[in-house]
Write an enzyme that holds these catalytic residues in place. Structure first.
Site, PDB file in Angstrom:
ATOM      1  N   ASP A 485       0.808  -1.222   0.000  1.00 48.53           N
ATOM      2  CA  ASP A 485       0.000   0.000   0.000  1.00 48.53           C
ATOM      3  C   ASP A 485       0.837   1.266   0.000  1.00 48.53           C
ATOM      4  O   ASP A 485       0.320   2.356  -0.225  1.00 48.53           O
ATOM      5  CB  ASP A 485      -0.866   0.035   1.272  1.00 48.53           C
ATOM      6  CG  ASP A 485      -2.190  -0.661   1.071  1.00 48.53           C
ATOM      7  OD1 ASP A 485      -2.606  -0.815  -0.086  1.00 48.53           O
ATOM      8  OD2 ASP A 485      -2.807  -1.043   2.075  1.00 48.53           O
TER       9      ASP A 485
HETATM   10  C1  BGC Z   1      -2.620  -3.817   4.649  1.00 49.84           C
HETATM   11  C2  BGC Z   1      -2.452  -4.702   3.460  1.00 49.84           C
HETATM   12  C3  BGC Z   1      -1.200  -4.357   2.732  1.00 49.84           C
HETATM   13  C4  BGC Z   1      -0.004  -4.367   3.670  1.00 49.84           C
HETATM   14  C5  BGC Z   1       1.252  -3.907   2.992  1.00 49.84           C
HETATM   15  C6  BGC Z   1      -1.396  -3.875   5.501  1.00 49.84           C
HETATM   16  O1  BGC Z   1      -1.510  -2.955   6.527  1.00 49.84           O
HETATM   17  O2  BGC Z   1      -3.737  -4.249   5.396  1.00 49.84           O
HETATM   18  O3  BGC Z   1      -3.551  -4.587   2.608  1.00 49.84           O
HETATM   19  O4  BGC Z   1      -1.029  -5.311   1.729  1.00 49.84           O
HETATM   20  O5  BGC Z   1      -0.255  -3.524   4.761  1.00 49.84           O
HETATM   21  O6  BGC Z   1       1.231  -2.569   2.659  1.00 49.84           O
END
Ligand code: BGC
Length: 831
Positions: A485
């Site tokens: 993200d």
């Molecule tokens: C989110 C995921 C994401 C991961 C890496 C997590 O906090 O819930 O959707 O893939 O972080 O960024």
């Protein structure tokens, strides 16, 4: 250093000090009513949605930490203490907190009073039960004043913590005998209320916080408890609470049991009131009557235990590795249920107000949950699919109560659609239930204004979305971000406080993701196999799966998938290959990210895991080369870091990833979620020792002894462990709600221990540490029970030499097809 111990017979972790490095919590509730319960009675309860229907108030990031919970005070004449230590923190003579499957028990004592508090949510009711037994262990009489305390949340947790000009005037309660009813906003549009009940007569109550505590006091030194009595206050506005006062006399050896119930009830609109502004309490009375006695509570508690014993019997490992057994059989599966229920909404790191259900998160959670309760997985898949857009893209999140997509974050995370394929294929491999593909699902929960379509069509559009959104290197466009993200390649944010996820165009025409390319190949192959199986079923019987495309159309889709998979594999092996590892992405200027040519962030974990899981580079050695690079450049004693070198300055073209100080979160933290991807990749090339080593490094059960470094619960995975660049290397954060739970369970159960559901049946293909001489797995699968015994006399890492079922040797391969009996004894010999 340890702060407790595992009790595997009772499936419990027993904490032996209230002062753990962080609050160590448990989750109560398995269906719709939930409670977070820390080892000192902290936490809160909610019904279905932690933001919109929160029963009790919790203060995040408060000082002292872990503020608010269900608190029970004893004033014994000389001391005031809490059975769970908080909030008075009066030193206890003895203390133990047992966190078990859906229940917690705190056993404590002070000045000769022994207390046992059992907290759980019954399987079928919307309430939390707290049963407290007090015993006088001295040889003289004890006279004590006992008080309960909870603070009601005015339902919407976000509004509750911000909108004080309104909220200080809306609070309302009703009192009936020993039951306190919280009915804020019930007079207008809410048709739900909560209640806090004690199953015996009381000597007083308070419902107004300031009266109970004293305006300038807090829960640590409440006036009422000091005075030894409540004031029967009735809250009007301000902060409604629930507190019962009970005078208790105990002769030597005598005990008393008190049953508190915190419940949630709804009334039909036309039956809300029995008199003007007097609520209809009927649904509360039903629950109160059901749990009035110790025998009632014992029966409900046993039912909960049986419920969990049943769930955990679906996959059971027996080996001489105690930590492996405990992780596989108990805690990892338990956490899979918790992540399935909560997605990323409510924990001690997730405030319950923000994220709701994630499209990609919930789809991945299914991978570790589907074997436990397939029917609930089915429902979840359909809920997720219902939020999809007509072009196959997806809302990043949706709200559990309304089940509609969250407009605030919107869409544009281009990995999201493919995860729906991942979750659905896992469900069908587990159940063989192809009928789910015929279920009609809306687009954008009907808001898109186009007709609903079968789930199969949603999956097709998921794939098609990436097929139609490729960049200059023929790799998938990344959009706002992919799994990571924080890799925001189209964002270019210069303004403090701006959301990295929603700023800038979601559809940059250039930035591409090699990680999504790996997913495209992996889940493209899974979807292709699914189409082939549907075609086979339909060819055998024309009437089957009538809602799905004809065989000719399926064959056309298969053809498209085959050529897309081939082309994408080619793109990854050329533009996506850096020489010694897979590139991570291309930015908005088409510069590579995760390449030796980069100044920082030269190698990333994600594409190495996902591309190899998709089978890319396995035949030509690229996979082995990439895995060696991971080991050399990303590995650490606490797990594999996400990237290296860490970003030391803010890179506007990369976004949030470079906003974190080196070693934290997505900037070179050890992201536990994608460590198992590398373990799977290692298993795919036959490296059992390495796969297992990776598995143990981030596994909390294996970290119990370093609790003072790791700090989070030794029985729950956390999202992130600080990487080698961080001053707090090895420190875990964000425990519980992480895709790590599902991915590690899928990895250890299927790729390491090798018991894998396939479309055609269960297969056995272990890739284990060579030291593991033998083990057994009992697996319940599609109505049959497989007792699988694997022996490894030559201490190999991989390779099935022979396999027999009920004494009959299978001619070849590892598939257990067409089981003949309900119970099968399977002997597997590696070598
Ligand atoms: C989110 C995921 C994401 C991961 C890496 C997590 O906090 O819930 O959707 O893939 O972080 O960024």
């Amino acid at each position: 250093m340890k702060y407790g111990y595992f009790d595997d017979n009772n499936k419990e972790y027993v904490i032996t000090t209230p002062e753990t490095p962080l609050p160590w919590i448990n989750y109560l509730g398995s269906n719709e009513f939930f409670g977070l319960f820390s080892n000192t009675c902290g936490g809160y309860d909610f019904y279905k949605d932690a933001k919109l229907l929160r029963l009790t108030r919790y203060r995040y990031n408060n000082s002292p930490y872990d503020s608010n919970g269900r608190y029970y005070y004893i004033n014994d004449g000389s001391d005031i203490w809490n059975v769970g230590w908080q909030p008075t923190q009066t030193p206890l003579d003895s203390y133990e907190c047992h966190h078990g499957m859906g229940y917690s028990k705190i056993i404590s004592s002070k000045n000769g009073i022994e207390s046992t508090l059992l907290a759980f949510v019954p399987v079928h009711d919307n309430c939390e039960i707290n049963q407290i037994t007090l015993k006088n262990a001295t040889d003289s009489n004890k006279e004590i004043n006992f008080f309960s305390y909870i603070e009601f949340c005015l339902w919407n947790a976000e509004d509750d913590s911000t909108n004080f000009q309104r909220n200080f005037s809306t609070g309302e309660v009703e009192i009936e005998g020993s039951t306190i009813y919280h009915k804020t906003e019930y007079r207008e549009r809410r048709n739900h209320f909560s209640f806090y009940h004690l199953n015996t007569e009381i000597d007083g109550f308070d419902t107004d916080r300031a009266t109970f505590q004293g305006f300038y006091h807090g829960p640590a030194n409440p006036d009422a408890v000091k005075a030894g009595h409540c004031s029967n206050s009735v809250a009007h506005g301000w902060s409604p609470i629930g507190s019962h006062h009970k005078k208790i006399s105990l002769a030597p050896g005598e005990s008393i049991s008190l049953i508190f119930i915190l419940g949630y009830c709804e009334n039909p609109v036309e039956k809300k009131f029995i008199a003007p502004n007097v609520i209809n309490k009927e649904p509360a009375h039903v629950i109160i009557n059901k749990y009035g006695t110790d025998a009632d509570v014992a029966a409900a508690y046993n039912e909960l235990k049986e419920y969990w014993n049943g769930l955990l019997s679906v996959y059971t490992l027996t080996s001489d590795n105690e930590k492996l057994n405990r992780s596989v059989n108990i805690w990892n599966q338990y956490q899979c249920m918790v992540t399935f229920n909560m997605s990323r909404s409510a924990s001690y790191f997730e405030s319950g107000m923000g994220r709701g259900m994630g499209f990609r998160d919930s789809s991945q959670d299914l991978l570790g949950f589907v074997h436990l309760i397939p029917s609930r997985a089915r429902e979840r898949i359909l809920d997720i699919a219902n939020t999809q857009f007509p072009d196959g893209s997806a809302y990043h999140q949706y709200q559990p109560l309304t089940k509609t997509g969250n407009l605030g974050v919107g869409s544009g995370f281009n990995d999201d659609p493919l995860w729906l394929i991942a979750g659905t294929c896992a469900y069908i491999r587990e159940t063989g239930d192809y009928s789910i593909l015929e279920e009609m699902c809306e687009f954008d929960t009907g808001r898109a204004g186009v007709p609903a379509a079968p789930l199969f069509e949603h999956l097709r559009r998921s794939f098609k979305y990436n097929m139609d959104h490729k960049g200059p290197h023929k790799l998938p466009l990344i959009g706002r971000a992919d799994w990571n993200d924080c890799l925001n390649l189209n964002c270019f944010s210069e303004t403090p406080g701006e959301s990295f996820q929603t700023t800038g165009p979601s559809e940059g025409p250039v930035a591409e993701s090699v990680f999504i390319a790996g997913m495209y190949v992996k889940y493209g192959k899974e979807f292709r196999d699914l189409c082939q199986h549907i075609a086979d079923i339909k060819s055998q019987s024309a009437s089957e799966l009538g809602n799905l495309p004809e065989v000719s159309e399926l064959n056309r889709i298969i053809g498209v998938l085959d050529s897309e998979i081939e082309a994408m594999t080619e793109a990854v092996e050329t533009a996506g290959w850096d020489g010694k590892w897979f590139v991570r992405a291309y930015d908005a200027y088409s510069n590579p990210i995760g390449s030796h040519t980069c100044e920082e962030g030269q190698i990333f974990i994600e594409p190495q895991g996902m591309c190899i899981m998709g089978g890319i580079g396995i035949e030509n050695g690229k996979a082995e080369t990439a895995l060696a690079s991971v080991k050399e450049r990303l590995d650490s004693k606490y797990g594999i870091m996400l990237n290296q070198p860490a970003y030391t300055r803010y890179h506007v073209e990369l976004g949030e990833i470079s906003s974190y100080p080196p070693g934290y979160k997505e900037n070179a933290g050890i992201f536990c979620h994608n460590n198992p991807w590398i373990a799977c990749a290692e298993a795919a090339v036959g490296h059992g020792d390495r796969a297992y080593e990776i598995y143990t490094k981030t596994n909390p059960v294996f970290l119990e002894e370093i609790g003072e470094i790791h700090r989070t619960e030794p029985y729950a995975y956390c999202q992130m462990v600080a990487g080698a660049d961080a001053p707090t290397f090895g420190e875990g954060k964000n425990s519980w709600l992480t895709g790590t739970a599902a991915w590690t369970f899928a990895t250890v159960s299927q790729n390491i221990l090798g018991i894998k559901p396939t479309y055609d049946g269960l297969s056995v293909d272990p890739c284990i540490p060579s030291t593991l001489g033998e083990y057994s797995v009992t697996r319940k699968y599609r109505g049959k029970t497989y007792n699988i015994h694997v022996s490894n006399p030559n201490h190999v890492e991989h390779g099935v030499k022979s396999i027999s079922i009920n004494g009959n040797t299978l001619p070849e391969g590892t598939l257990l097809l067409n089981p003949s009996a309900d119970v099968m004894d399977v002997e597997v010999i590696l070598g």
